[in-house]
Design a protein around this motif. Sequence first.
Motif, short mmCIF file in Angstrom:
data_model
loop_
_atom_site.label_atom_id
_atom_site.label_comp_id
_atom_site.label_asym_id
_atom_site.label_seq_id
_atom_site.Cartn_x
_atom_site.Cartn_y
_atom_site.Cartn_z
N ASN A 274 0.80 -1.28 -0.24
CA ASN A 274 -0.16 0.03 0.03
C ASN A 274 1.02 1.35 -0.13
OD1 ASN A 274 -2.32 -1.34 -0.11
ND2 ASN A 274 -2.65 -1.46 2.21
N SER A 275 2.23 1.33 0.50
CA SER A 275 2.81 2.45 0.85
C SER A 275 3.35 2.51 -0.81
CB SER A 275 3.98 1.86 1.79
OG SER A 275 3.54 1.97 3.05
N ILE A 276 3.74 1.55 -1.40
CA ILE A 276 4.26 1.46 -2.71
C ILE A 276 3.39 2.14 -3.65
CG2 ILE A 276 4.88 0.28 -4.90
CD1 ILE A 276 6.29 -1.78 -2.76
N VAL A 277 1.96 1.81 -3.61
CA VAL A 277 0.90 2.37 -4.59
C VAL A 277 0.67 3.85 -4.07
CG1 VAL A 277 -1.38 2.17 -4.94
CG2 VAL A 277 -0.21 0.13 -4.64
N LYS B 177 3.86 10.50 -8.13
CA LYS B 177 4.50 10.53 -9.32
C LYS B 177 3.78 10.98 -10.58
CE LYS B 177 8.47 9.77 -7.18
NZ LYS B 177 9.39 10.98 -7.22
N LYS B 178 2.52 10.64 -10.68
CA LYS B 178 1.74 11.08 -11.69
C LYS B 178 2.06 10.92 -13.18
CE LYS B 178 -0.41 14.61 -8.67
NZ LYS B 178 -0.56 16.19 -8.61
N ILE B 179 2.46 9.60 -13.31
CA ILE B 179 3.19 9.28 -14.52
C ILE B 179 1.96 9.05 -15.53
CG2 ILE B 179 4.54 7.27 -15.63
CD1 ILE B 179 5.42 6.65 -12.74
N GLN B 180 2.20 9.45 -16.76
CA GLN B 180 1.21 9.20 -17.89
C GLN B 180 1.27 7.80 -18.46
OE1 GLN B 180 -1.28 11.50 -18.50
NE2 GLN B 180 -0.44 12.79 -16.94
N LEU B 181 0.37 6.78 -18.14
CA LEU B 181 0.29 5.62 -18.56
C LEU B 181 -0.97 5.53 -19.24
CD1 LEU B 181 1.22 3.65 -15.26
CD2 LEU B 181 2.81 4.15 -17.19
N ASN B 182 -0.85 5.14 -20.80
CA ASN B 182 -1.96 5.01 -21.57
C ASN B 182 -2.30 3.64 -21.90
OD1 ASN B 182 -2.12 8.16 -21.79
ND2 ASN B 182 -0.24 8.05 -23.15
N ASN B 183 -1.61 2.63 -21.61
CA ASN B 183 -2.36 1.31 -21.76
C ASN B 183 -1.60 0.29 -20.68
OD1 ASN B 183 0.45 2.00 -23.60
ND2 ASN B 183 0.61 -0.11 -23.18
N THR B 184 -2.16 -0.79 -20.65
CA THR B 184 -1.70 -1.83 -19.85
C THR B 184 -0.13 -2.10 -20.04
OG1 THR B 184 -3.71 -2.75 -19.46
CG2 THR B 184 -1.89 -4.09 -18.88
N GLN B 185 0.72 -2.06 -18.87
CA GLN B 185 2.15 -2.25 -19.19
C GLN B 185 2.83 -2.54 -17.88
OE1 GLN B 185 4.19 1.98 -19.45
NE2 GLN B 185 2.32 2.30 -20.37
N LEU C 251 2.87 -4.60 -12.62
CA LEU C 251 1.94 -4.33 -14.15
C LEU C 251 0.75 -3.35 -13.71
CD1 LEU C 251 1.48 -5.45 -17.03
CD2 LEU C 251 -0.49 -6.67 -16.05
N TRP C 252 0.63 -2.15 -14.56
CA TRP C 252 -0.05 -1.05 -14.42
C TRP C 252 -1.36 -1.63 -15.36
CZ3 TRP C 252 -2.84 2.52 -17.63
CH2 TRP C 252 -3.60 3.41 -17.09
N ASP C 253 -2.47 -1.65 -14.79
CA ASP C 253 -3.81 -2.41 -15.72
C ASP C 253 -4.82 -0.94 -16.04
OD1 ASP C 253 -6.23 -3.30 -16.41
OD2 ASP C 253 -5.89 -5.11 -15.56
N GLU C 254 -4.70 -0.67 -17.10
CA GLU C 254 -5.46 0.17 -17.83
C GLU C 254 -7.06 0.38 -17.49
OE1 GLU C 254 -6.44 2.38 -22.26
OE2 GLU C 254 -5.59 0.24 -22.17
N GLN C 255 -7.47 -1.05 -17.57
CA GLN C 255 -8.95 -1.14 -17.07
C GLN C 255 -9.30 -0.67 -15.90
OE1 GLN C 255 -10.98 -1.63 -19.64
NE2 GLN C 255 -9.31 -1.56 -21.11
N GLN D 104 -0.48 -3.92 -10.39
CA GLN D 104 -0.71 -5.11 -9.67
C GLN D 104 0.73 -5.73 -9.34
OE1 GLN D 104 -3.26 -6.82 -8.90
NE2 GLN D 104 -4.77 -5.44 -10.00
N TYR D 105 0.96 -6.34 -8.32
CA TYR D 105 2.28 -6.81 -7.83
C TYR D 105 2.72 -8.10 -8.75
CZ TYR D 105 5.86 -9.13 -4.85
OH TYR D 105 6.96 -9.81 -4.58
N ILE D 106 3.68 -8.21 -9.11
CA ILE D 106 4.60 -9.41 -9.78
C ILE D 106 5.46 -10.13 -8.91
CG2 ILE D 106 5.42 -10.15 -12.14
CD1 ILE D 106 2.71 -8.97 -12.28
N GLY D 107 6.45 -9.42 -8.63
CA GLY D 107 7.52 -9.98 -7.77
C GLY D 107 8.70 -9.00 -7.65
N ASN D 108 9.39 -9.33 -6.48
CA ASN D 108 10.59 -8.54 -6.40
C ASN D 108 11.98 -9.31 -6.10
OD1 ASN D 108 11.31 -8.30 -3.06
ND2 ASN D 108 8.99 -8.60 -3.54
N ASP D 109 13.18 -8.97 -6.03
CA ASP D 109 14.37 -9.33 -5.99
C ASP D 109 15.20 -8.63 -5.52
OD1 ASP D 109 16.28 -11.63 -5.88
OD2 ASP D 109 16.85 -11.53 -7.98
N LEU D 110 16.29 -8.95 -4.74
CA LEU D 110 17.29 -8.12 -4.27
C LEU D 110 18.25 -7.44 -5.33
CD1 LEU D 110 18.45 -10.21 -1.27
CD2 LEU D 110 17.13 -8.32 -1.05
#
Length: 308
Positions: free
Chosen positions: A96-99, A105-113, A129-133, A138-144
């Motif tokens: 939730n802190s990440i979100v 940052k208000k990034i302009q994302l125009n499609n799922t990516q 993954l940012w879902d346009e719909q 959405q969280y996918i994974g993380n690594d060191l």
Amino acid sequence: MIKSLILILFLYKMGIANTVNIEQLQAKFNQEVIELNAFTKRYGSYLRKNCNDNLSCYKKTINTLKSWETVQNDIKLNSILHKKNTLLKPDNEYWNSIVNKLKTKKIQLNNTQFVSIIDLEKQLYIVTLWDEQTQQFQYIGNDLISSGNIYREKEVRFGEDHYLKTPAGVFRSKQGWRSDGRKSDDNITLGYGYKDRFVFYFGKQDTIRYNTFDKNKNKIYDKEKWQLITDQLNFAVHSHKSSRPMGQPNSHGCIRMTDELNRFLDNNAILHKNILDGNRWLHKYAKEPNNLKYYHLAGEYLIVFDKI
């Protein structure tokens, strides 16, 4: 049959039929990054000897190894897997802190990516993954990872590369290149990882470092006399292999990552949007990944936070 077809068409128009299978992506990340990294740490020589850097072979061989009772009871392997899964599993509060940080940052994302995030405090690379719909991340994974350590400037002799702070901010990937796999003078360290690993480049960025030399180019050993100065870093995210561990700042300012994470980013177009036209690879001087997938979700943004 007709009702089903009408429903599918309706869902398609609403964008729901194209919803990405997040669980599948998460499982893929866990298999190709977390699990592969653990098995490589424990059975690296065996895997490389039998598979010659072929990812499909690695995955098939690991599935075979997992069926062996000796591997199932391998205390060291289980310890590595447990440590990685425990350390890297985010809780709801952290996510939730990440979100919330991303919203600022208000990034302009125009499609799922795909969107990449780095937490310098925790030394984590987080794939989302940012879902346009749904207009949600959405969280996918993380690594060191390992970021810049400006305190290692004490090791630098005049004329050598400096140790700079990894810059924070929003960056867009540019045209990178592939590693030549060359070893350092110690004949062990692979500064950019194994041959053909992709070096993701983000351009020349302003940052800071310590100046540890006086006007006569003599080394200043008294830390109290060091001065923070501005400098520029050719900022990249790349694979790295050495005796220094991930999870701790050690680099000259770039982001070092595991071989497994690097290959995952490369094969799944996590940062390749600027060198793809649909599924067509545009880079003239770096060959296409052997197994390129998810090109329709290709991302370009890397967002680096000092702290989340």
